[in-house]
Write an enzyme that holds these catalytic residues in place. Structure first.
Site, PDB file in Angstrom:
ATOM      1  CB  ILE A  62      -1.138  -0.052   1.169  1.00 51.94           C
ATOM      2  CG1 ILE A  62      -0.418  -0.089   2.592  1.00 51.94           C
ATOM      3  CG2 ILE A  62      -2.197  -0.918   0.913  1.00 51.94           C
ATOM      4  CD1 ILE A  62      -1.169  -0.028   3.692  1.00 51.94           C
ATOM      5  CG  ASP A 100       7.188  15.988   9.239  1.00 49.38           C
ATOM      6  OD1 ASP A 100       7.082  17.047   8.475  1.00 49.38           O
ATOM      7  OD2 ASP A 100       7.577  14.760   8.930  1.00 49.38           O
TER       8      ASP A 100
END
Length: 357
Positions: A31, A151
């Site tokens: 994925i 982040d």
């Protein structure tokens, strides 16, 4: 001759990467592939259901990266919140030291917000509201545990078809009341960096996450990044181009005189109206955006204020926005990394999931 798969293990290949994991997992599909490794979807016969498995090959080649991975494992093991990815398992390495690969098992999420923003899928104001509410709800918990993510960006916000959202990628997270020698080392992808981070201020507060959140919010509304700077000077100019030239008072947090001079020499800019930038957006959404994208971190709203904004009136319920029971203990983080120390520490984390060994 090919090595035999150890007893109790299964082996499969995904995107040229070989996985060797407990035989309770069976491979479904690859994925994703990131800087740190390959992620696959797998069935978990023991727990029943699907999981994501990330393999980080040669994890200890770079000690700083390895320390980030350890930090992420520790944080995910500590967090327990619907809007933060859950750590379900760390595969037990064959020995305490001398191994190279780390396997991390988490919730399986179908996609991320970056892919959603750049898909053809229609994004209604209700969608945006629900996504932003979940990000802030997860951040409230994180901040209450004395952790800044540092982040946040669309690719670090994982989503499912039913629009459930989970924050991931905590390898850059930090505590915000610790004396850190170099808080600035590689923080936040540039486009989502708060002005105080770009301008190298030592003033790091939880508000840097609120700024990044505001950038994600704008990207959901406009289907394009708001401040896609080419370098850090361009980044500052783009921010000022939208928010206007900061006043002397709003620049006092910038400890770097050269940065202050740079800004004062730029042509004076007036603040743009959010409704001009995003004419189709819900005005209540733009009012919240305006509180999040504030140049001066002391005047920027915090997560609690954002959650209580009228934009979330149908979703916000303080009783259903849990906070951490205690702050995260950062004391483990204060060591000079060596390969053996890091391998041993990751092994210890894996033992928590495999106590019978």
């Amino acid at each position: 001759m090919e090595e035999r798969t150890p007893a109790g293990k299964t082996k499969f290949s995904a995107g040229g990467t070989t996985f060797i994991v407990d035989d309770r997992f069976s491979y479904i599909k690859k994925i994703g592939q990131g800087a740190y490794g390959v992620v696959v979807a797998a069935n978990d016969s023991k727990a029943g259901g699907k999981v994501g498995i990330k393999k980080i090959p040669n994890a200890f080649e770079d000690l700083i990266d390895a320390k980030r991975i350890l930090r992420e494992i520790k944080l995910l093991g500590f967090f327990d919140h619907e809007n933060i990815i859950s750590l379900l398992d760390v595969q037990l390495p064959p020995s305490r030291t001398g191994y190279n690969d780390i396997y991390i098992v988490t919730d399986l999420m179908e996609t991320d917000l970056h892919r959603v923003v750049y898909s053809r899928q229609d994004l209604s104001d209700d969608h945006i509201q629900y996504f932003m509410y979940q990000v802030l709800r997860g951040l409230l918990y994180m901040h209450s545990a004395n952790v800044i993510h540092r982040d946040l960006k669309p690719s670090n916000l994982l989503v499912n078809k039913n629009c459930d959202l989970k924050i991931c990628d905590l390898g850059l997270a930090r505590g915000y009341d610790r004396e850190t020698e170099n808080l600035t080392e590689y923080v936040v992808t540039r486009w989502y960096r708060a002005p105080e981070v770009i301008l190298n201020s030592s003033m790091y507060t939880k508000q840097i996450d609120v700024w990044s959140c505001g950038c994600v919010f704008a990207e959901l509304i406009g289907r394009a990044p708001l401040f896609p700077g080419d370098d850090y000077l361009d980044q500052v100019q783009r921010v000022i181009g939208v928010l206007g030239t900061p006043t002397a008072d709003d620049m006092h947090f910038i400890g770097n005189p050269a940065a202050r001079r740079f800004i004062s020499k730029l042509p004076k800019r007036e603040k743009m109206k959010w409704s001009t930038l995003y004419p189709k957006a819900n005005p209540v959404a733009l009012d919240l955006l305006d509180k999040m994208l504030v140049f001066n971190p002391e005047k920027r709203w915090n997560v609690e204020q954002c959650l209580a904004h009228p934009y979330f009136q149908d979703l916000h319920n303080a009783d259903e926005e849990p906070v951490a029971s205690e702050p995260f203990d950062w004391s483990f983080d204060n060591f000079e990394p060596t390969k053996e120390i890091l391998q041993s520490m990751v092994y210890e984390e894996a033992l928590k999931f495999h106590p019978q060994r």
